[in-house]
Scaffold this motif. Structure first.
Motif, PDB file in Angstrom:
ATOM      1  N   TRP A 104       0.836  -1.192   0.000  1.00 20.49           N
ATOM      2  CA  TRP A 104       0.000   0.000   0.000  1.00 20.49           C
ATOM      3  C   TRP A 104       0.878   1.251   0.000  1.00 20.49           C
ATOM      4  O   TRP A 104       2.000   1.242   0.499  1.00 20.49           O
ATOM      5  N   ALA A 105       0.366   2.333  -0.512  1.00 18.29           N
ATOM      6  CA  ALA A 105       1.082   3.607  -0.577  1.00 18.29           C
ATOM      7  C   ALA A 105       1.168   4.253   0.801  1.00 18.29           C
ATOM      8  O   ALA A 105       0.412   3.911   1.716  1.00 18.29           O
ATOM      9  N   ALA A 106       2.065   5.216   0.932  1.00 17.64           N
ATOM     10  CA  ALA A 106       2.230   5.946   2.191  1.00 17.64           C
ATOM     11  C   ALA A 106       0.939   6.661   2.589  1.00 17.64           C
ATOM     12  O   ALA A 106       0.654   6.833   3.769  1.00 17.64           O
ATOM     13  N   SER A 107       0.136   7.060   1.609  1.00 15.18           N
ATOM     14  CA  SER A 107      -1.134   7.728   1.918  1.00 15.18           C
ATOM     15  C   SER A 107      -2.067   6.794   2.699  1.00 15.18           C
ATOM     16  O   SER A 107      -2.872   7.255   3.507  1.00 15.18           O
ATOM     17  N   GLU A 108      -1.952   5.476   2.473  1.00 20.18           N
ATOM     18  CA  GLU A 108      -2.773   4.517   3.229  1.00 20.18           C
ATOM     19  C   GLU A 108      -2.389   4.538   4.704  1.00 20.18           C
ATOM     20  O   GLU A 108      -3.238   4.406   5.572  1.00 20.18           O
ATOM     21  N   PHE A 109      -1.101   4.716   4.983  1.00 27.18           N
ATOM     22  CA  PHE A 109      -0.687   4.811   6.383  1.00 27.18           C
ATOM     23  C   PHE A 109      -1.269   6.066   7.021  1.00 27.18           C
ATOM     24  O   PHE A 109      -1.659   6.057   8.186  1.00 27.18           O
ATOM     25  N   GLY A 110      -1.341   7.149   6.268  1.00 24.95           N
ATOM     26  CA  GLY A 110      -1.955   8.373   6.790  1.00 24.95           C
ATOM     27  C   GLY A 110      -3.387   8.133   7.216  1.00 24.95           C
ATOM     28  O   GLY A 110      -3.831   8.608   8.268  1.00 24.95           O
ATOM     29  N   CYS A 111      -4.133   7.395   6.411  1.00 20.74           N
ATOM     30  CA  CYS A 111      -5.525   7.060   6.760  1.00 20.74           C
ATOM     31  C   CYS A 111      -5.566   6.169   8.002  1.00 20.74           C
ATOM     32  O   CYS A 111      -6.405   6.358   8.884  1.00 20.74           O
ATOM     33  N   LEU A 112      -4.654   5.187   8.066  1.00 21.49           N
ATOM     34  CA  LEU A 112      -4.607   4.294   9.223  1.00 21.49           C
ATOM     35  C   LEU A 112      -4.270   5.081  10.491  1.00 21.49           C
ATOM     36  O   LEU A 112      -4.892   4.873  11.537  1.00 21.49           O
ATOM     37  N   ALA A 113      -3.320   5.997  10.378  1.00 19.38           N
ATOM     38  CA  ALA A 113      -2.945   6.815  11.536  1.00 19.38           C
ATOM     39  C   ALA A 113      -4.128   7.652  12.017  1.00 19.38           C
ATOM     40  O   ALA A 113      -4.410   7.724  13.218  1.00 19.38           O
ATOM     41  N   SER A 114      -4.846   8.251  11.095  1.00 21.24           N
ATOM     42  CA  SER A 114      -6.023   9.045  11.469  1.00 21.24           C
ATOM     43  C   SER A 114      -7.077   8.177  12.132  1.00 21.24           C
ATOM     44  O   SER A 114      -7.672   8.558  13.152  1.00 21.24           O
ATOM     45  N   LEU A 115      -7.309   7.003  11.572  1.00 20.62           N
ATOM     46  CA  LEU A 115      -8.322   6.083  12.103  1.00 20.62           C
ATOM     47  C   LEU A 115      -7.973   5.660  13.526  1.00 20.62           C
ATOM     48  O   LEU A 115      -8.797   5.763  14.435  1.00 20.62           O
ATOM     49  N   TYR A 162      -7.914  -7.160   9.301  1.00 21.51           N
ATOM     50  CA  TYR A 162      -9.354  -6.901   9.360  1.00 21.51           C
ATOM     51  C   TYR A 162      -9.737  -5.797   8.377  1.00 21.51           C
ATOM     52  O   TYR A 162     -10.701  -5.920   7.615  1.00 21.51           O
ATOM     53  N   ILE A 163      -8.965  -4.730   8.370  1.00 22.35           N
ATOM     54  CA  ILE A 163      -9.242  -3.604   7.474  1.00 22.35           C
ATOM     55  C   ILE A 163      -9.141  -4.040   6.012  1.00 22.35           C
ATOM     56  O   ILE A 163      -9.990  -3.698   5.194  1.00 22.35           O
ATOM     57  N   ALA A 164      -8.101  -4.811   5.689  1.00 24.65           N
ATOM     58  CA  ALA A 164      -7.921  -5.276   4.306  1.00 24.65           C
ATOM     59  C   ALA A 164      -9.092  -6.153   3.869  1.00 24.65           C
ATOM     60  O   ALA A 164      -9.607  -6.005   2.756  1.00 24.65           O
ATOM     61  N   ALA A 165      -9.522  -7.051   4.748  1.00 27.69           N
ATOM     62  CA  ALA A 165     -10.616  -7.959   4.402  1.00 27.69           C
ATOM     63  C   ALA A 165     -11.965  -7.253   4.307  1.00 27.69           C
ATOM     64  O   ALA A 165     -12.772  -7.547   3.425  1.00 27.69           O
ATOM     65  N   ARG A 166     -12.209  -6.314   5.198  1.00 29.76           N
ATOM     66  CA  ARG A 166     -13.527  -5.684   5.259  1.00 29.76           C
ATOM     67  C   ARG A 166     -13.663  -4.442   4.385  1.00 29.76           C
ATOM     68  O   ARG A 166     -14.718  -4.218   3.791  1.00 29.76           O
ATOM     69  N   TYR A 167     -12.602  -3.622   4.304  1.00 34.71           N
ATOM     70  CA  TYR A 167     -12.693  -2.333   3.606  1.00 34.71           C
ATOM     71  C   TYR A 167     -11.743  -2.212   2.414  1.00 34.71           C
ATOM     72  O   TYR A 167     -11.807  -1.229   1.689  1.00 34.71           O
ATOM     73  N   GLY A 168     -10.851  -3.167   2.257  1.00 36.99           N
ATOM     74  CA  GLY A 168      -9.918  -3.150   1.137  1.00 36.99           C
ATOM     75  C   GLY A 168      -8.635  -2.398   1.414  1.00 36.99           C
ATOM     76  O   GLY A 168      -7.586  -2.752   0.894  1.00 36.99           O
ATOM     77  N   SER A 169      -8.701  -1.369   2.228  1.00 27.34           N
ATOM     78  CA  SER A 169      -7.513  -0.565   2.536  1.00 27.34           C
ATOM     79  C   SER A 169      -7.819   0.336   3.734  1.00 27.34           C
ATOM     80  O   SER A 169      -8.983   0.560   4.077  1.00 27.34           O
ATOM     81  N   PRO A 170      -6.782   0.890   4.354  1.00 29.65           N
ATOM     82  CA  PRO A 170      -7.013   1.824   5.461  1.00 29.65           C
ATOM     83  C   PRO A 170      -7.821   3.057   5.049  1.00 29.65           C
ATOM     84  O   PRO A 170      -8.645   3.542   5.827  1.00 29.65           O
ATOM     85  N   CYS A 171      -7.608   3.553   3.836  1.00 27.18           N
ATOM     86  CA  CYS A 171      -8.390   4.719   3.401  1.00 27.18           C
ATOM     87  C   CYS A 171      -9.867   4.361   3.234  1.00 27.18           C
ATOM     88  O   CYS A 171     -10.741   5.189   3.496  1.00 27.18           O
ATOM     89  N   GLY A 172     -10.148   3.128   2.839  1.00 29.18           N
ATOM     90  CA  GLY A 172     -11.534   2.666   2.775  1.00 29.18           C
ATOM     91  C   GLY A 172     -12.161   2.615   4.163  1.00 29.18           C
ATOM     92  O   GLY A 172     -13.310   3.022   4.355  1.00 29.18           O
ATOM     93  N   ALA A 173     -11.394   2.129   5.148  1.00 29.74           N
ATOM     94  CA  ALA A 173     -11.890   2.073   6.527  1.00 29.74           C
ATOM     95  C   ALA A 173     -12.066   3.476   7.096  1.00 29.74           C
ATOM     96  O   ALA A 173     -13.045   3.758   7.791  1.00 29.74           O
ATOM     97  N   TRP A 174     -11.127   4.371   6.782  1.00 31.22           N
ATOM     98  CA  TRP A 174     -11.208   5.747   7.273  1.00 31.22           C
ATOM     99  C   TRP A 174     -12.425   6.453   6.694  1.00 31.22           C
ATOM    100  O   TRP A 174     -13.152   7.155   7.397  1.00 31.22           O
ATOM    101  N   ALA A 175     -12.683   6.259   5.405  1.00 29.17           N
ATOM    102  CA  ALA A 175     -13.851   6.878   4.768  1.00 29.17           C
ATOM    103  C   ALA A 175     -15.136   6.359   5.413  1.00 29.17           C
ATOM    104  O   ALA A 175     -16.062   7.139   5.685  1.00 29.17           O
TER     105      ALA A 175
END
Length: 183
Positions: A104-115, A162-175
């Motif tokens: 995943w891109a660094a932007s995905e980590f940003g979403c995970l950090a926010s979440l 869990y995030i990968a399985a349910r939302y596809g990516s951290p940004c998907g979970a954050w959204a």
């Protein structure tokens, strides 16, 4: 019968010759291989990504499915974790490695950090009255597996899975979390 023996004899000679030709021409066979083919795969440089974390950033080097992390403070000096409680930066550095190892891109980590800033503040012992526990706020916490109560790495690996399985990516979970209030 004589013809059959002769055919088998010819096939045996051809098979032997084929093996000899393969060992002479095959660059993977050893002695005749060029230096390029003898270099170990791990000798190639790793892809390095930079992730912003609290008080600085973490450098993550990924090779195949392994990763190494180095926490660097805002002053550019490597920071070492201290004390019995795992600092948020240490957990974030590990999470950055897990994110990078998934490609995943660094932007995905940003979403995970926010979440996870909102969910637990990166506290591996965060407990919610509902029963949710740890950095990813798993409900129940025990489903994260052995070490779920104290090991931030167990919590992060489970949470990212869990995030990968349910939302596809951290940004998907954050959204989803932004829209609904939880993930």
């Amino acid at each position: 019968m004589l013809v059959r023996r002769r055919v088998l004899s010819i096939l045996a000679v051809l098979a032997t010759a084929g093996i000899v030709l393969v060992s002479v021409a095959d660059p993977y066979a050893g002695a005749r291989a060029s230096a390029f083919y003898r270099e170990p795969v791990l000798a190639k440089p790793a892809a390095v990504q930079r992730f912003a974390i609290d008080g600085g950033f973490v450098l993550v080097a990924v090779q195949r499915d392994r990763f190494t992390t180095e926490i660097v403070g805002g002053d550019g000096v490597a920071a070492a974790p201290s004390g019995p409680v795992v600092p948020a930066g240490t957990a974030q550095a590990y999470a950055a490695g897990v994110v990078a190892s998934r490609g995943w891109a660094a932007s995905e980590f940003g979403c995970l950090a926010s979440l996870w800033n909102r969910e637990s503040g990166w506290n591996s012992r965060a407990a919610n009255p509902s029963g949710a526990y740890g950095i990813p706020q798993a409900l129940p916490g025990s489903k994260m597996g052995a070490g779920w109560q104290t090991d931030y790495r167990v919590q992060i690996r489970w949470g990212v899975g869990y995030i990968a399985a349910r939302y596809g990516s951290p940004c998907g979970a954050w959204a989803h979390s932004q829209a609904v209030g939880s993930y």
